[in-house]
Design a protein around this motif. Structure first.
Motif, PDB file in Angstrom:
ATOM      1  N   THR A   1      15.909  -1.139  -2.177  1.00  0.00           N
ATOM      2  CA  THR A   1      14.794  -0.283  -2.515  1.00  0.00           C
ATOM      3  C   THR A   1      14.121   0.009  -1.177  1.00  0.00           C
ATOM      4  O   THR A   1      14.533  -0.512  -0.154  1.00  0.00           O
ATOM      5  N   ARG A   2      13.094   0.843  -1.170  1.00  0.00           N
ATOM      6  CA  ARG A   2      12.440   1.162   0.101  1.00  0.00           C
ATOM      7  C   ARG A   2      11.950  -0.116   0.761  1.00  0.00           C
ATOM      8  O   ARG A   2      11.276  -0.930   0.114  1.00  0.00           O
ATOM      9  N   ALA A   3      12.331  -0.319   1.999  1.00  0.00           N
ATOM     10  CA  ALA A   3      11.910  -1.544   2.678  1.00  0.00           C
ATOM     11  C   ALA A   3      10.395  -1.506   2.855  1.00  0.00           C
ATOM     12  O   ALA A   3       9.835  -0.473   3.223  1.00  0.00           O
ATOM     13  N   PRO A   4       9.722  -2.625   2.596  1.00  0.00           N
ATOM     14  CA  PRO A   4       8.270  -2.620   2.742  1.00  0.00           C
ATOM     15  C   PRO A   4       7.850  -2.282   4.170  1.00  0.00           C
ATOM     16  O   PRO A   4       8.449  -2.756   5.130  1.00  0.00           O
ATOM     17  N   GLU A   5       6.833  -1.447   4.284  1.00  0.00           N
ATOM     18  CA  GLU A   5       6.325  -1.078   5.600  1.00  0.00           C
ATOM     19  C   GLU A   5       4.950  -1.698   5.823  1.00  0.00           C
ATOM     20  O   GLU A   5       4.390  -1.590   6.895  1.00  0.00           O
ATOM     21  N   VAL A   6       4.434  -2.322   4.750  1.00  0.00           N
ATOM     22  CA  VAL A   6       3.070  -2.832   4.819  1.00  0.00           C
ATOM     23  C   VAL A   6       3.032  -4.320   4.444  1.00  0.00           C
ATOM     24  O   VAL A   6       3.679  -4.740   3.491  1.00  0.00           O
ATOM     25  N   PHE A   7       2.285  -5.088   5.235  1.00  0.00           N
ATOM     26  CA  PHE A   7       2.119  -6.515   4.942  1.00  0.00           C
ATOM     27  C   PHE A   7       0.623  -6.790   4.766  1.00  0.00           C
ATOM     28  O   PHE A   7      -0.198  -6.372   5.593  1.00  0.00           O
ATOM     29  N   LEU A   8       0.304  -7.441   3.674  1.00  0.00           N
ATOM     30  CA  LEU A   8      -1.099  -7.736   3.405  1.00  0.00           C
ATOM     31  C   LEU A   8      -1.427  -9.162   3.877  1.00  0.00           C
ATOM     32  O   LEU A   8      -0.898 -10.133   3.358  1.00  0.00           O
ATOM     33  N   VAL A   9      -2.258  -9.228   4.876  1.00  0.00           N
ATOM     34  CA  VAL A   9      -2.665 -10.531   5.411  1.00  0.00           C
ATOM     35  C   VAL A   9      -4.021 -10.867   4.803  1.00  0.00           C
ATOM     36  O   VAL A   9      -4.957 -10.069   4.915  1.00  0.00           O
TER      37      VAL A   9
ATOM     38  N   ILE B   1      -8.102   3.132   2.020  1.00  0.00           N
ATOM     39  CA  ILE B   1      -6.920   2.481   2.597  1.00  0.00           C
ATOM     40  C   ILE B   1      -5.607   3.152   2.180  1.00  0.00           C
ATOM     41  O   ILE B   1      -4.771   3.491   3.025  1.00  0.00           O
ATOM     42  N   ILE B   2      -5.433   3.355   0.878  1.00  0.00           N
ATOM     43  CA  ILE B   2      -4.153   3.892   0.401  1.00  0.00           C
ATOM     44  C   ILE B   2      -3.900   5.274   0.969  1.00  0.00           C
ATOM     45  O   ILE B   2      -2.824   5.571   1.491  1.00  0.00           O
ATOM     46  N   GLU B   3      -4.938   6.081   0.911  1.00  0.00           N
ATOM     47  CA  GLU B   3      -4.852   7.448   1.440  1.00  0.00           C
ATOM     48  C   GLU B   3      -4.486   7.438   2.930  1.00  0.00           C
ATOM     49  O   GLU B   3      -3.573   8.134   3.372  1.00  0.00           O
ATOM     50  N   THR B   4      -5.171   6.583   3.686  1.00  0.00           N
ATOM     51  CA  THR B   4      -4.918   6.516   5.136  1.00  0.00           C
ATOM     52  C   THR B   4      -3.484   6.059   5.415  1.00  0.00           C
ATOM     53  O   THR B   4      -2.785   6.650   6.249  1.00  0.00           O
ATOM     54  N   LEU B   5      -3.048   5.029   4.686  1.00  0.00           N
ATOM     55  CA  LEU B   5      -1.692   4.521   4.912  1.00  0.00           C
ATOM     56  C   LEU B   5      -0.649   5.568   4.572  1.00  0.00           C
ATOM     57  O   LEU B   5       0.314   5.759   5.314  1.00  0.00           O
ATOM     58  N   LYS B   6      -0.875   6.244   3.467  1.00  0.00           N
ATOM     59  CA  LYS B   6       0.092   7.273   3.043  1.00  0.00           C
ATOM     60  C   LYS B   6       0.241   8.317   4.140  1.00  0.00           C
ATOM     61  O   LYS B   6       1.359   8.728   4.465  1.00  0.00           O
ATOM     62  N   ALA B   7      -0.892   8.730   4.718  1.00  0.00           N
ATOM     63  CA  ALA B   7      -0.861   9.740   5.778  1.00  0.00           C
ATOM     64  C   ALA B   7      -0.099   9.195   6.987  1.00  0.00           C
ATOM     65  O   ALA B   7       0.733   9.879   7.575  1.00  0.00           O
ATOM     66  N   ARG B   8      -0.339   7.926   7.315  1.00  0.00           N
ATOM     67  CA  ARG B   8       0.312   7.373   8.517  1.00  0.00           C
ATOM     68  C   ARG B   8       1.806   7.126   8.316  1.00  0.00           C
ATOM     69  O   ARG B   8       2.580   7.188   9.245  1.00  0.00           O
ATOM     70  N   MET B   9       2.157   6.772   7.064  1.00  0.00           N
ATOM     71  CA  MET B   9       3.569   6.481   6.808  1.00  0.00           C
ATOM     72  C   MET B   9       4.359   7.758   6.596  1.00  0.00           C
ATOM     73  O   MET B   9       5.585   7.732   6.531  1.00  0.00           O
ATOM     74  N   GLY B  10       3.682   8.871   6.465  1.00  0.00           N
ATOM     75  CA  GLY B  10       4.375  10.142   6.233  1.00  0.00           C
ATOM     76  C   GLY B  10       4.973  10.150   4.855  1.00  0.00           C
ATOM     77  O   GLY B  10       6.075  10.630   4.654  1.00  0.00           O
TER      78      GLY B  10
ATOM     79  N   PHE C   1      -1.536  -0.814  -4.952  1.00  0.00           N
ATOM     80  CA  PHE C   1      -0.387  -0.400  -4.143  1.00  0.00           C
ATOM     81  C   PHE C   1       0.816  -0.094  -5.028  1.00  0.00           C
ATOM     82  O   PHE C   1       1.575   0.831  -4.782  1.00  0.00           O
ATOM     83  N   ARG C   2       0.980  -0.903  -6.052  1.00  0.00           N
ATOM     84  CA  ARG C   2       2.102  -0.664  -6.977  1.00  0.00           C
ATOM     85  C   ARG C   2       1.964   0.716  -7.610  1.00  0.00           C
ATOM     86  O   ARG C   2       2.914   1.487  -7.672  1.00  0.00           O
ATOM     87  N   LYS C   3       0.733   1.010  -8.062  1.00  0.00           N
ATOM     88  CA  LYS C   3       0.520   2.312  -8.718  1.00  0.00           C
ATOM     89  C   LYS C   3       0.748   3.461  -7.736  1.00  0.00           C
ATOM     90  O   LYS C   3       1.179   4.529  -8.119  1.00  0.00           O
ATOM     91  N   ALA C   4       0.447   3.232  -6.472  1.00  0.00           N
ATOM     92  CA  ALA C   4       0.628   4.280  -5.460  1.00  0.00           C
ATOM     93  C   ALA C   4       2.064   4.300  -4.925  1.00  0.00           C
ATOM     94  O   ALA C   4       2.389   5.085  -4.037  1.00  0.00           O
ATOM     95  N   HIS C   5       2.931   3.407  -5.468  1.00  0.00           N
ATOM     96  CA  HIS C   5       4.341   3.304  -5.050  1.00  0.00           C
ATOM     97  C   HIS C   5       4.490   3.012  -3.558  1.00  0.00           C
ATOM     98  O   HIS C   5       5.346   3.586  -2.883  1.00  0.00           O
ATOM     99  N   ILE C   6       3.632   2.166  -3.044  1.00  0.00           N
ATOM    100  CA  ILE C   6       3.789   1.744  -1.644  1.00  0.00           C
ATOM    101  C   ILE C   6       4.317   0.303  -1.662  1.00  0.00           C
ATOM    102  O   ILE C   6       3.602  -0.606  -2.078  1.00  0.00           O
ATOM    103  N   PRO C   7       5.579   0.107  -1.230  1.00  0.00           N
ATOM    104  CA  PRO C   7       6.113  -1.262  -1.232  1.00  0.00           C
ATOM    105  C   PRO C   7       5.310  -2.141  -0.275  1.00  0.00           C
ATOM    106  O   PRO C   7       5.050  -1.762   0.863  1.00  0.00           O
ATOM    107  N   LEU C   8       4.926  -3.304  -0.777  1.00  0.00           N
ATOM    108  CA  LEU C   8       3.996  -4.151  -0.034  1.00  0.00           C
ATOM    109  C   LEU C   8       4.493  -5.591  -0.044  1.00  0.00           C
ATOM    110  O   LEU C   8       4.965  -6.070  -1.060  1.00  0.00           O
ATOM    111  N   LEU C   9       4.379  -6.245   1.107  1.00  0.00           N
ATOM    112  CA  LEU C   9       4.696  -7.675   1.135  1.00  0.00           C
ATOM    113  C   LEU C   9       3.395  -8.430   1.341  1.00  0.00           C
ATOM    114  O   LEU C   9       2.483  -7.939   1.999  1.00  0.00           O
ATOM    115  N   HIS C  10       3.307  -9.611   0.776  1.00  0.00           N
ATOM    116  CA  HIS C  10       2.102 -10.402   1.009  1.00  0.00           C
ATOM    117  C   HIS C  10       2.438 -11.865   0.846  1.00  0.00           C
ATOM    118  O   HIS C  10       3.482 -12.226   0.303  1.00  0.00           O
ATOM    119  N   SER C  11       1.576 -12.695   1.336  1.00  0.00           N
ATOM    120  CA  SER C  11       1.818 -14.120   1.222  1.00  0.00           C
ATOM    121  C   SER C  11       0.622 -14.743   0.512  1.00  0.00           C
ATOM    122  O   SER C  11      -0.520 -14.515   0.896  1.00  0.00           O
TER     123      SER C  11
END
Ligand code: HAM
Length: 434
Positions: A338-346, A425-434, A363-373
């Motif tokens: 699946t799309r490799a996560p580009e975002v990590f939540l610290v 945040i979501i809006e900004t990330l989406k713009a940066r990730m293209g 993030f799930r609703k915005a379909h942005i794959p996210l990793l977190h610990s």
């Protein structure tokens, strides 16, 4: 408890295994695709129990079939019922069809199923005691179009998966024409009884069609000159088989006639088919044996045997374990990426952790794959993990940020950090990730 017994209970029973990680992802993905294609062709899902009355399988699979003779997990319950862990899905689906009066629905009824099946076999590559199948059944249709549709759905699935397979087809005739073939087959093998393997000597008495299925070298050699069903088919069976082949031509589905294909279950009439893995002829497996990925056929007499009713039906099943194993070996794992996560939540501290669960959902609703610990790790170790994973952006959420309603975006390449309101945040990330 003795220490050896203790060690044993920490292992899966022979022929079974845990599924997780990449392999499970791959199986899930195959199943989702199989479901999607089947639904498109009009199949509806059915789920039958993992246990059935032992008699269901004894009556349907044949008293002398390998499954009934030696592979069933059959047991007696405390209440005295004789039950069996299902070794296959066709007989249960047919039972369900009659139990729920599906003969009163518009015919044919198209059903798909998936799940675990159980056979006490000697485990080897691609052969498990608990294995997964994806199956299709069309009940209440005698036309060759139903045979063609079953084959078609499996064919489309293999194609979508990028698998190169070989389709083998044969006809086993019906009550009219099969007896003459069987008689000639028995007398042919009787003449060569001396060279038969031990199992085949027994098969000759109990279940002669299965002689054609033997993998022993001497028996395989004998098979070449054995009488073929195709030479005995009656007009009706011939026409049915010809129609199936015509469908294959129209659908541009290449096939091979396999005059010795009989399949391991006794309930088949007319069409039988198998999809095997296409192996380069130099491969050692080409000699050792075929890798059978899916198989099935028509079973027009099974309903009569089980319920005393007339019902034409056809179906097939795919072995999930073999398919997933082969795909893994052929390095088709890309299929599951699946799309490799580009975002990590610290996140640092309890407050941030609580907030982060809600964020994951956004993030799930915005379909942005996210990793977190969720472990109690320091900011440094979380950032190191993110950079080891090649993550592009880390989001940092500490107690201060939670209080301020903000979050830090850290560009992992440049190390640049910027503060944004949480709502942006979501809006900004989406713009940066293209
Ligand atoms: P089957 O050929 O016994 O047919 O099984 C179908 C597929 O299940 C096989 O092609 C194989 O890939 C997989 N399979 C069978 N046994 C094992 C095992 N021990 N370990 C791993 N995979 C296995 C049937 O079961 C019929 N009910 C198919 C059918 C449906 N015919 C008409 N409708």
């Amino acid at each position: 408890m003795a220490s050896s017994a203790k060690k044993e209970i920490l292992k899966t029973p022979r022929g079974t295994r845990d599924l997780f990680g990449e392999e499970l992802l791959l199986r899930d993905k195959i199943q989702r695709l199989a479901e999607e294609i089947s639904r498109y062709y009009g199949f509806e899902k059915i789920q039958t129990p993992h246990i059935e009355h032992t008699g269901l399988f004894e009556a349907s699979l044949g008293q002398f079939s390998d499954i009934v003779e030696k592979q069933m997990y059959a047991f007696r319950t405390r209440g005295g019922d004789q039950l069996t862990l299902r070794p296959e899905g066709t007989a249960p689906v047919l039972r369900a069809y009659f139990e729920h009066g599906m003969q009163n629905l518009p015919q044919p009824v198209l059903l798909w199923y998936a799940g675990s099946f159980f056979r006490h076999e000697s485990p080897q590559r691609g052969r498990w005691r608990e294995f997964g199948q994806f199956g299709l059944e069309i009940l209440g249709e005698e036309g060759a179009v139903a045979d063609a549709m079953i084959i078609r759905v499996f064919g489309v699935l293999f194609k979508e998966l990028g698998m190169e397979v070989r389709l083998e087809l044969n006809t086993l005739g019906d009550r009219e024409c099969r007896p003459a073939w069987r008689k000639d087959l028995v007398s042919y093998y009787r003449r060569h009884q001396r060279v038969l393997c031990k199992d085949c000597k027994r098969r000759l008495k109990e279940n002669p069609l299965r002689l054609l299925d033997c993998k022993e070298v001497s028996c395989v050699a004998l098979r070449e000159k054995a009488p073929q069903m195709i030479e005995y088919v009656c007009e009706a069976c011939k026409k049915h088989f010809r129609d199936v082949l015509e469908f294959m031509d129209v659908l541009e589905t290449p096939y091979h006639l396999a005059p010795h294909l009989v399949r391991g279950l006794d309930y088949y009439t007319r069409t039988v088919f198998e999809f095997t893995l296409l192996l380069p002829s130099s491969s050692p497996e080409a000699e050792v044996g075929r890798v059978e990925l899916a198989g099935g056929g028509r079973y027009d007499y099974l309903a009569h045997l089980l319920a005393g009713s007339t019902l034409a039906a056809v179906g097939g099943a795919l072995g999930m374990d073999r398919l997933a194993e082969v795909m893994k070996e052929q390095k088709r794992e890309g299929f599951v990426q699946t799309r490799a996560p580009e975002v990590f939540l610290v996140q640092i501290g309890e407050m941030a952790k609580r907030k982060s669960l809600a964020l994951v959902e956004e993030f799930r609703k915005a379909h942005i794959p996210l990793l977190h610990s969720l472990a109690k790790e320091s900011i440094r170790s979380q950032l190191t993990r993110a950079s080891d994973l090649g993550i592009k952006f880390s989001l940092i959420l500490g107690q201060k940020e939670v209080m301020d309603g903000t979050m830090i975006i850290r560009d992992m390449d440049s190390g640049l950090q910027e503060i944004f309101p949480l709502s942006k945040i979501i809006e900004t990330l989406k713009a940066r990730m293209g």
